[in-house]
Design a protein around this motif. Structure first.
Motif, PDB file in Angstrom:
ATOM      1  N   GLU B  15      27.254  -2.634 -14.901  1.00  0.00           N
ATOM      2  CA  GLU B  15      25.816  -2.844 -15.015  1.00  0.00           C
ATOM      3  C   GLU B  15      25.239  -3.115 -13.632  1.00  0.00           C
ATOM      4  O   GLU B  15      25.877  -3.823 -12.841  1.00  0.00           O
ATOM      5  CB  GLU B  15      25.549  -4.048 -15.921  1.00  0.00           C
ATOM      6  N   PRO B  16      24.036  -2.599 -13.318  1.00  0.00           N
ATOM      7  CA  PRO B  16      23.443  -2.893 -12.010  1.00  0.00           C
ATOM      8  C   PRO B  16      23.330  -4.390 -11.746  1.00  0.00           C
ATOM      9  O   PRO B  16      23.453  -4.830 -10.614  1.00  0.00           O
ATOM     10  CB  PRO B  16      22.063  -2.244 -12.108  1.00  0.00           C
ATOM     11  N   ALA B  17      23.142  -5.160 -12.810  1.00  0.00           N
ATOM     12  CA  ALA B  17      22.995  -6.608 -12.614  1.00  0.00           C
ATOM     13  C   ALA B  17      24.285  -7.259 -12.118  1.00  0.00           C
ATOM     14  O   ALA B  17      24.263  -8.351 -11.560  1.00  0.00           O
ATOM     15  CB  ALA B  17      22.569  -7.253 -13.930  1.00  0.00           C
ATOM     16  N   ALA B  18      25.419  -6.532 -12.339  1.00  0.00           N
ATOM     17  CA  ALA B  18      26.705  -7.112 -11.930  1.00  0.00           C
ATOM     18  C   ALA B  18      26.977  -6.948 -10.436  1.00  0.00           C
ATOM     19  O   ALA B  18      27.922  -7.519  -9.908  1.00  0.00           O
ATOM     20  CB  ALA B  18      27.828  -6.462 -12.717  1.00  0.00           C
ATOM     21  N   ILE B  19      26.144  -6.161  -9.788  1.00  0.00           N
ATOM     22  CA  ILE B  19      26.333  -5.925  -8.348  1.00  0.00           C
ATOM     23  C   ILE B  19      26.099  -7.224  -7.563  1.00  0.00           C
ATOM     24  O   ILE B  19      25.160  -7.960  -7.847  1.00  0.00           O
ATOM     25  CB  ILE B  19      25.342  -4.826  -7.865  1.00  0.00           C
ATOM     26  N   ASP B  20      26.964  -7.463  -6.615  1.00  0.00           N
ATOM     27  CA  ASP B  20      26.865  -8.672  -5.796  1.00  0.00           C
ATOM     28  C   ASP B  20      25.641  -8.565  -4.875  1.00  0.00           C
ATOM     29  O   ASP B  20      25.647  -7.828  -3.891  1.00  0.00           O
ATOM     30  CB  ASP B  20      28.151  -8.807  -4.961  1.00  0.00           C
ATOM     31  N   GLU B  25      22.204  -6.840   0.103  1.00  0.00           N
ATOM     32  CA  GLU B  25      21.082  -6.919   1.053  1.00  0.00           C
ATOM     33  C   GLU B  25      21.450  -6.095   2.304  1.00  0.00           C
ATOM     34  O   GLU B  25      22.556  -6.249   2.839  1.00  0.00           O
ATOM     35  CB  GLU B  25      20.841  -8.398   1.397  1.00  0.00           C
ATOM     36  N   PRO B  26      20.558  -5.179   2.775  1.00  0.00           N
ATOM     37  CA  PRO B  26      20.933  -4.220   3.830  1.00  0.00           C
ATOM     38  C   PRO B  26      21.544  -4.831   5.089  1.00  0.00           C
ATOM     39  O   PRO B  26      22.558  -4.334   5.583  1.00  0.00           O
ATOM     40  CB  PRO B  26      19.605  -3.512   4.148  1.00  0.00           C
ATOM     41  N   ALA B  27      20.955  -5.902   5.607  1.00  0.00           N
ATOM     42  CA  ALA B  27      21.477  -6.488   6.850  1.00  0.00           C
ATOM     43  C   ALA B  27      22.875  -7.062   6.635  1.00  0.00           C
ATOM     44  O   ALA B  27      23.780  -6.862   7.451  1.00  0.00           O
ATOM     45  CB  ALA B  27      20.530  -7.575   7.350  1.00  0.00           C
ATOM     46  N   ARG B  28      23.062  -7.738   5.483  1.00  0.00           N
ATOM     47  CA  ARG B  28      24.376  -8.331   5.217  1.00  0.00           C
ATOM     48  C   ARG B  28      25.408  -7.244   4.929  1.00  0.00           C
ATOM     49  O   ARG B  28      26.582  -7.375   5.282  1.00  0.00           O
ATOM     50  CB  ARG B  28      24.283  -9.329   4.045  1.00  0.00           C
ATOM     51  N   LEU B  29      24.944  -6.148   4.341  1.00  0.00           N
ATOM     52  CA  LEU B  29      25.845  -5.024   4.078  1.00  0.00           C
ATOM     53  C   LEU B  29      26.349  -4.425   5.397  1.00  0.00           C
ATOM     54  O   LEU B  29      27.519  -4.068   5.538  1.00  0.00           O
ATOM     55  CB  LEU B  29      25.105  -3.963   3.251  1.00  0.00           C
ATOM     56  N   LEU B  30      25.451  -4.326   6.382  1.00  0.00           N
ATOM     57  CA  LEU B  30      25.836  -3.838   7.706  1.00  0.00           C
ATOM     58  C   LEU B  30      26.883  -4.759   8.337  1.00  0.00           C
ATOM     59  O   LEU B  30      27.880  -4.299   8.893  1.00  0.00           O
ATOM     60  CB  LEU B  30      24.607  -3.790   8.628  1.00  0.00           C
ATOM     61  N   ILE B  31      26.648  -6.069   8.218  1.00  0.00           N
ATOM     62  CA  ILE B  31      27.580  -7.053   8.799  1.00  0.00           C
ATOM     63  C   ILE B  31      28.947  -6.932   8.125  1.00  0.00           C
ATOM     64  O   ILE B  31      29.983  -6.880   8.787  1.00  0.00           O
ATOM     65  CB  ILE B  31      27.028  -8.496   8.642  1.00  0.00           C
ATOM     66  N   ALA B  94      35.520  -9.001  -2.179  1.00  0.00           N
ATOM     67  CA  ALA B  94      34.155  -8.832  -2.697  1.00  0.00           C
ATOM     68  C   ALA B  94      33.553  -7.518  -2.170  1.00  0.00           C
ATOM     69  O   ALA B  94      32.863  -6.803  -2.901  1.00  0.00           O
ATOM     70  CB  ALA B  94      33.289 -10.014  -2.262  1.00  0.00           C
ATOM     71  N   PHE B  95      33.833  -7.208  -0.924  1.00  0.00           N
ATOM     72  CA  PHE B  95      33.296  -5.973  -0.321  1.00  0.00           C
ATOM     73  C   PHE B  95      33.914  -4.749  -1.004  1.00  0.00           C
ATOM     74  O   PHE B  95      33.214  -3.781  -1.313  1.00  0.00           O
ATOM     75  CB  PHE B  95      33.590  -5.965   1.178  1.00  0.00           C
ATOM     76  N   GLU B  96      35.229  -4.803  -1.261  1.00  0.00           N
ATOM     77  CA  GLU B  96      35.899  -3.691  -1.935  1.00  0.00           C
ATOM     78  C   GLU B  96      35.333  -3.498  -3.334  1.00  0.00           C
ATOM     79  O   GLU B  96      35.046  -2.384  -3.760  1.00  0.00           O
ATOM     80  CB  GLU B  96      37.407  -3.955  -2.026  1.00  0.00           C
ATOM     81  N   THR B  97      35.171  -4.632  -4.038  1.00  0.00           N
ATOM     82  CA  THR B  97      34.626  -4.573  -5.401  1.00  0.00           C
ATOM     83  C   THR B  97      33.224  -3.976  -5.372  1.00  0.00           C
ATOM     84  O   THR B  97      32.877  -3.117  -6.188  1.00  0.00           O
ATOM     85  CB  THR B  97      34.576  -5.995  -6.018  1.00  0.00           C
ATOM     86  N   MET B 102      29.483   0.326  -6.645  1.00  0.00           N
ATOM     87  CA  MET B 102      28.400   1.216  -6.217  1.00  0.00           C
ATOM     88  C   MET B 102      28.801   2.682  -6.395  1.00  0.00           C
ATOM     89  O   MET B 102      28.016   3.497  -6.891  1.00  0.00           O
ATOM     90  CB  MET B 102      28.041   0.956  -4.745  1.00  0.00           C
ATOM     91  N   ASN B 103      30.040   3.005  -5.974  1.00  0.00           N
ATOM     92  CA  ASN B 103      30.514   4.383  -6.130  1.00  0.00           C
ATOM     93  C   ASN B 103      30.523   4.774  -7.600  1.00  0.00           C
ATOM     94  O   ASN B 103      30.125   5.883  -7.967  1.00  0.00           O
ATOM     95  CB  ASN B 103      31.924   4.533  -5.546  1.00  0.00           C
ATOM     96  N   ASP B 104      30.970   3.858  -8.436  1.00  0.00           N
ATOM     97  CA  ASP B 104      31.050   4.097  -9.870  1.00  0.00           C
ATOM     98  C   ASP B 104      29.663   4.365 -10.452  1.00  0.00           C
ATOM     99  O   ASP B 104      29.448   5.310 -11.208  1.00  0.00           O
ATOM    100  CB  ASP B 104      31.686   2.860 -10.521  1.00  0.00           C
ATOM    101  N   MET B 105      28.703   3.526 -10.043  1.00  0.00           N
ATOM    102  CA  MET B 105      27.338   3.676 -10.548  1.00  0.00           C
ATOM    103  C   MET B 105      26.713   4.990 -10.096  1.00  0.00           C
ATOM    104  O   MET B 105      26.070   5.692 -10.870  1.00  0.00           O
ATOM    105  CB  MET B 105      26.466   2.512 -10.049  1.00  0.00           C
ATOM    106  N   LEU B 106      26.936   5.333  -8.828  1.00  0.00           N
ATOM    107  CA  LEU B 106      26.353   6.575  -8.310  1.00  0.00           C
ATOM    108  C   LEU B 106      26.976   7.794  -8.978  1.00  0.00           C
ATOM    109  O   LEU B 106      26.311   8.775  -9.280  1.00  0.00           O
ATOM    110  CB  LEU B 106      26.551   6.643  -6.790  1.00  0.00           C
ATOM    111  N   ARG B 107      28.305   7.699  -9.204  1.00  0.00           N
ATOM    112  CA  ARG B 107      29.006   8.813  -9.837  1.00  0.00           C
ATOM    113  C   ARG B 107      28.502   9.025 -11.268  1.00  0.00           C
ATOM    114  O   ARG B 107      28.350  10.144 -11.728  1.00  0.00           O
ATOM    115  CB  ARG B 107      30.505   8.508  -9.843  1.00  0.00           C
TER     116      ARG B 107
END
Lengths: 211, 110
Positions: B15-20, B25-31, B94-97, B102-107
């Motif tokens: 579910e999208p709500a399950a996404i961490d 957040e874009p900046a934290r994703l970059l980090i 957490a990053f791997e999950t 995300m890949n699963d949702m996009l697929r």
């Protein structure tokens, strides 16, 4: 400060490439290679350079000085602007393998450079073959550095150095190819270096806050 | 104009709500992405890679540290303070999950 667009979680390979090739974005490596080629050109101006005993030691000292200056510049200029990182274990292994491969080929090069000077190999007899073999032996370690470090411009360096070596031995134009290759690589390195300094000012100058 | 067919949402999908959202957040994703491919990096390196300002990076760094995703070590190199960042085991997991979700949702076209 420039934002890199390859830092994307859906392509970790591209992100990895971006992070690990950051050290080549300063152009210092190009400047180093260009200067070494100009040193080689300088020695080829001597008559019968391959039989002059002090050419190899002088070349080693001068090249060593250039490599030393490169590492000092990286510490004083690059690291102060973009910081440093520690690679993951897999990357460390790749770098270590690269160092071993390059060291092996450099040893082969030194042996093959000493042979003609000792009169064991006559460069004036089998010029084409000697030129091709020498070009290959010089090309491989430079291309290996490019491959192990994901450094795309390194392949251009490898091709130019290989061609310069071949033309020095197999043709009558002497070290002219070394001169032109050195100047091309120096020009590219200078442009990249100036752009790097503009894009990455010292943190104090940029007014950024350190944590 | 050709019609694009989307697969029907899979009930077993994430579910999208399950996404961490902390990572999303874009900046934290970059980090997180930057630190995922290295063992550790200093503050300046992460800053130059992400293009964030020092203050911005500091605040996101603190959020990730509070969540236990990031380890921050402060030391001195000569007289200069040095801040070294690295992902904790929980941060890497957490990053791997997050990537898998995300890949699963996009697929699945959610």
């Amino acid at each position: 400060m420039t934002t890199m667009n390859q830092l994307s979680p859906d392509n970790l390979k591209a992100a990895e490439r971006q992070v690990y090739t950051m050290k080549f974005r300063d152009g210092l490596h190009d400047l180093q290679i260009g200067l070494i080629l100009l040193v080689v050109f300088g020695f080829t101006l001597l008559r019968e350079w391959w039989e002059t005993w002090w050419v190899l030691p002088s070349y080693t000292v001068l090249s060593g000085a250039i490599v030393g200056a490169y590492f000092i510049a990286r510490n004083r200029i690059t690291r102060r602007r973009i910081g440093t990182m520690k690679p993951v274990a897999a990357r460390k292994r790749k770098i270590r393998t690269g160092v071993i491969v390059v060291a092996f080929f450099i040893a082969v090069q030194v042996i093959l450079m000493v042979l003609p000077m000792g009169g064991v190999v006559r460069l004036d007899v089998e010029r084409q073959a000697a030129g091709a073999i020498a070009a290959l032996i010089v090309f491989v370690p430079v291309a290996a550095i490019a491959w192990f470090q994901d450094f795309v411009r390194g392949y251009l360096h490898a091709v130019l150095i290989g061609l310069s070596t071949w033309s020095l031995i197999a043709t009558d134009i002497g070290g002219l190819f070394f001169l032109s290759s050195g100047l091309v690589i120096l020009a590219v390195g200078s442009v990249i270096f100036i752009r790097f300094l503009k894009d990455h000012p010292l943190p104090e100058e940029a007014g950024d806050v350190q944590a | 104009m050709s019609r694009r067919e989307f697969a029907a949402p899979d009930p077993a999908a994430v579910e999208p709500a399950a996404i961490d959202r902390l990572i999303h957040e874009p900046a934290r994703l970059l980090i997180m992405t930057c630190l995922a491919v290295v063992e550790s990096a200093d503050f300046l390196f992460v800053q130059s890679q992400t293009g964030l300002t020092g203050g911005n990076l500091s605040s996101h760094m603190n959020r990730l540290e509070e969540a236990g995703y990031l380890q921050v070590e402060k030391s001195f190199e000569g007289r200069k303070p040095k801040t070294t960042l690295s992902l904790t085991a929980a941060g890497r997991k957490a990053f791997e999950t997050y990537r898998e979700q995300m890949n699963d949702m996009l697929r699945k076209g959610i």
